[in-house]
Design an enzyme around this catalytic site. Structure first.
Site, PDB file in Angstrom:
ATOM      1  N   ALA A  29       0.876  -1.209   0.129  1.00 23.25           N
ATOM      2  CA  ALA A  29      -0.003   0.100   0.017  1.00 23.25           C
ATOM      3  C   ALA A  29       0.879   1.254   0.075  1.00 23.25           C
ATOM      4  O   ALA A  29       0.568   2.030  -0.930  1.00 23.25           O
ATOM      5  CB  ALA A  29      -0.744   0.065   1.356  1.00 23.25           C
ATOM      6  N   GLY A  62       2.110 -13.486  -2.794  1.00 23.11           N
ATOM      7  CA  GLY A  62       2.290 -12.766  -3.872  1.00 23.11           C
ATOM      8  C   GLY A  62       0.773 -13.110  -4.814  1.00 23.11           C
ATOM      9  O   GLY A  62       0.881 -12.937  -6.148  1.00 23.11           O
ATOM     10  N   ARG A 309     -12.039 -21.824   7.719  1.00 22.61           N
ATOM     11  CA  ARG A 309     -10.852 -21.573   8.665  1.00 22.61           C
ATOM     12  C   ARG A 309     -11.350 -21.251   9.983  1.00 22.61           C
ATOM     13  O   ARG A 309     -10.699 -21.495  11.145  1.00 22.61           O
ATOM     14  CB  ARG A 309     -10.074 -20.244   8.123  1.00 22.61           C
ATOM     15  CG  ARG A 309      -9.337 -20.695   6.932  1.00 22.61           C
ATOM     16  CD  ARG A 309      -8.493 -19.286   6.327  1.00 22.61           C
ATOM     17  NE  ARG A 309      -7.628 -19.643   5.334  1.00 22.61           N
ATOM     18  CZ  ARG A 309      -6.914 -18.621   4.678  1.00 22.61           C
ATOM     19  NH1 ARG A 309      -6.995 -17.494   4.959  1.00 22.61           N
ATOM     20  NH2 ARG A 309      -6.110 -19.170   3.710  1.00 22.61           N
ATOM     21  N   GLU A 443      -3.646  -3.070   5.292  1.00 23.30           N
ATOM     22  CA  GLU A 443      -4.254  -3.442   6.452  1.00 23.30           C
ATOM     23  C   GLU A 443      -4.428  -2.601   7.625  1.00 23.30           C
ATOM     24  O   GLU A 443      -5.439  -3.068   8.565  1.00 23.30           O
ATOM     25  CB  GLU A 443      -3.062  -4.601   6.843  1.00 23.30           C
ATOM     26  CG  GLU A 443      -3.731  -5.688   7.551  1.00 23.30           C
ATOM     27  CD  GLU A 443      -2.886  -6.863   7.968  1.00 23.30           C
ATOM     28  OE1 GLU A 443      -1.770  -7.029   7.332  1.00 23.30           O
ATOM     29  OE2 GLU A 443      -3.115  -7.762   8.850  1.00 23.30           O
TER      30      GLU A 443
END
Lengths: 486, 486
Positions: A29, A62, A309, A443
């Protein structure tokens, strides 16, 4: 107040230097923002607390998601931004901010193309479908690492003349009396903490400050305050520097935190290695599909191994100690994957018989044998008799030695919550107003992924909102514009 | 900054008056704190923004949970604090702070006895088991209303000489330079907002300030920032004054907010009446057990009507419009409940046939008839063929006119998140340290109920932590003690 971070009024500081745009953090970012701002003609300083750029981005796989790409079209895959947005909202349990999701989905294809065409990032010639995506739309950077993208971003950053300051710690915001964020204080990371104010430098941001400092997966105290189970008993797949100090400083000057308690755990992790490690490859691609997860205290299964998950991680945390995953040679064979690196590092162990396996993991033998027997009966019945797990057509009873064992214990993987932003990447305060001069991307922001982030959507998010923040921070804006959000 | 609330330094104010303990809010928590502090010898001022005491507490059902009580023992019910704590943690999906849960569960019996013995609160002679409790441990105040408890608290408060200031608005904190909260600013609620600082009075708290201002269920902008689906399309069962201004002011001076996005919805509510209303009695006790919930756009069922509150609410929100619940005369008969008040207010409507019902709610007739027919076949098969809902032994096919219809749409009921506190009710900051002089209790706090609060645990929480806050605020404490939490 935190000893380390203290925000002050502009009146009380002497500026040491100035740039148009100041960016905190040099991951996906931050570097995207730097490129965009610099290309728009701004002078840009990026501060990075570590000795190298890239933050956690460099240790990611990635993977990047985008709909409607040439790679999909050449494979006959039909996909749209609407569909990607719907998938993100479904995974996020409707907690996501729909406006932010639209921005990511709508700009995903453009950003993927930008990464290839403008930056020269190379991707593997494949399109994958990760869990929760309703179609194959995930692309993997060459060498299966985020470093591939960071390296290309750095080539561009260097060519453009962005000023990157490594080993430079953010120590607080400097604000004008009207609330506008005017700059930041920094110190050499080697100066240590708490910061002696005499060692601080004050960096003025003429146009805007962009927070791109990442998530707080490794900040045990902060994450446990939001989610008490995620205490020091739980490792993280992130680097140790993934901490909350920049986000906390922003909250202290009024930024609204959103959804901080929504923290993603990876249930495929091993407590016998640090960080992400090699265990997940065995657990996620072989064990969950073909094998069983056992509570070593009882020898019993405790969950449908193919659950999502969150369900798996919660079940393990409720149990309170690592479980043991068991599969056999037929499972490895059927999966088509190699587990050499797992065995080499001792994360997965091979045993000639169940007797040796239970001895190693201290599982009561008779109950374990009964559990395996019951599981194996499912193959005759055509269904998992205990938890209804789907049985793959090529799967076989667990009876073909060697038997493989792996201990599992969840690790914190991603923090969905963070600072509230709007579609322009402007940071929003507790009353729903923008904080003049302050932007955020990646994030450190919250609300884009809601209750659960889909794999490969983080890089898309970081690149899209990084560029938006870089573009908007350059715009000269009226200081006092504090319009209501939507 | 919020126009309405502005916290300032002690240097900039002239104190108008002082009390040992200042309490914001006069619901269950605030009044419990007032009684405790006053009984410990402190002078106490309670400010309340409305024209009457009691906040949302007075419109609650007056249900309180406690284990090991005489009412349980006389009925042969075995229960323990451990069991209550385990139930709260299970409902909260492990998000609850275990230390805070222990405090509530361990002191629940004592607080229930205190409410009867010290305050004289009368309860109905029954012990109920509400959803999520593993045993009957819920007691209901006489007249089935929280006002019964508030009235007795007020009798005590008045006898003790607590100074209650109605119609008094909190407008900000006053802080000492070392971060200690020294007092608050207030104004007459009639002065309106934004506050002209000339109209403010400054009230010094010699010993402590207790925040007991309630939750933010009716603060649409704030709750939607945390949970975007909970926008203006969603009503609340709370009063309109259940807003976030005090909590926001505390966050602005460093208090840590926890789990703000965990907001409880009631799926049993009617969009055809304001607030809690009468519809829930029909929905929760008859419709969910005996009837079906229909998407009026398709005529189909869309959920197991006996799923938990969150599942039902989420299914309705995902659908995006109110659903229609349908039951028949046999259901009402079988349940043993009267629905007269629901019919009288028009929240539930009676129809001679399904034809009239579908015309009223604009449901396509043929699909609806097919849905009901398929549901009714379940009684022959012995199970709900579509969603596996348990069929009560006394339930019958939906075929006995009159047919009853009710529209349903979830309403915000309770905000589990709020300010972080420790076991002493001290407010904790973003770095895990107590904020000297600041305490909080009740719905304004977060972390006690985690992802979902069990019915009847709110009053227990409010009384327990209200008293703890009142007790600890009286203690003269060293200003600079800022020890790490746990």
């Amino acid at each position: 107040m935190d000893d380390r971070v203290r925000s002050v009024s502009e009146k009380s500081v002497q500026w040491d230097e100035a740039a148009d745009v100041v960016i905190i953090g040099s991951g996906f970012a931050g570097l995207s923002a730097a490129i965009e701002a610099r290309e728009a003609g701004a002078s840009v300083v990026v501060i990075e607390k570590m000795n190298a750029v890239g933050g956690n981005s460099v240790i990611s796989d990635g993977g990047i998601a985008a709909p409607g790409t040439d790679l999909q079209i050449s494979r006959g895959i039909t996909d749209t931004a609407d569909r990607m947005a719907a998938d993100m909202l479904a995974a996020g349990c409707g907690l996501n901010d729909p406006a932010l999701v639209r921005v990511v989905a709508d700009q995903a294809k453009e950003i993927f193309d930008w990464s290839r065409e403008a930056l020269g990032v190379e991707y593997l010639d494949r399109v994958d479908q990760f869990g929760g995506h309703s179609v194959a739309r995930c692309y993997t950077a060459k060498h299966v690492t985020g470093a591939t993208i960071i390296n290309k971003q750095m080539e561009r950053v260097n060519a453009l003349g962005v000023d990157i300051r490594l080993h430079t710690l953010f120590t607080g915001f400097v604000r004008q009396t009207d609330g506008r964020v005017a700059g930041i204080a920094t110190c050499d990371a080697a100066a240590g903490r708490p910061v002696d104010t005499g060692q601080q430098r004050h960096l003025k941001a003429e146009r805007g400050i962009i927070l791109a400092a990442g998530g707080f997966s490794s900040d045990i105290a902060f994450r446990a305050a939001q989610h008490p189970r995620l205490n020091e008993m739980i490792d993280s797949t992130n680097k140790p520097f993934a901490t909350a100090e920049v986000m906390k400083a922003a909250i202290r000057i009024g930024a609204a935190p959103v959804q901080l308690s929504h923290i993603q755990l990876g249930p495929w992790a091993s407590p016998d290695e640090k960080g992400y490690g090699v265990g997940p490859a065995f657990a996620e691609y072989i064990l969950f599909q073909y094998g069983v997860l056992i509570d070593p205290a009882t020898g019993s299964r405790f969950v449908n191994e193919m659950a999502d998950r969150k369900t798996l991680s919660d079940a393990m945390l409720t149990m309170g100690h690592p479980c043991v995953g068991i599969a056999d040679a037929a499972a490895v064979e059927g999966s088509g994957w190699s587990i050499d690196s797992c065995l080499k590092r001792g994360i997965v162990r091979a045993f000639d018989g169940l007797k040796e396996l239970v001895a190693c993991y201290q599982i009561p033998q008779a109950p374990l044998e009964k559990t395996i027997e019951h599981f194996n009966e499912g193959f005759t019945a055509g269904r998992d008799l205990e938890f209804g797990k789907p049985l793959l057509s090529q799967a076989l009873p667990i009876s073909h030695p060697p038997f493989y064992g792996m201990r599992l214990w969840p690790k914190v993987h991603y923090t969905m919550g963070g600072l509230r932003i709007n579609s322009r990447a402007e940071v929003i305060d507790l009353d729903g107003r923008m904080i003049p001069g302050l932007y955020a991307a990646g994030e450190i922001t919250g609300g884009i992924h809601g209750a659960s982030r889909l794999g490969s959507c983080a890089i898309t998010d970081c690149l899209v909102f990084g560029r938006i923040a870089g573009k908007n921070a350059v715009e000269v804006r009226e200081h006092k514009r504090i319009g209501k959000v939507e």
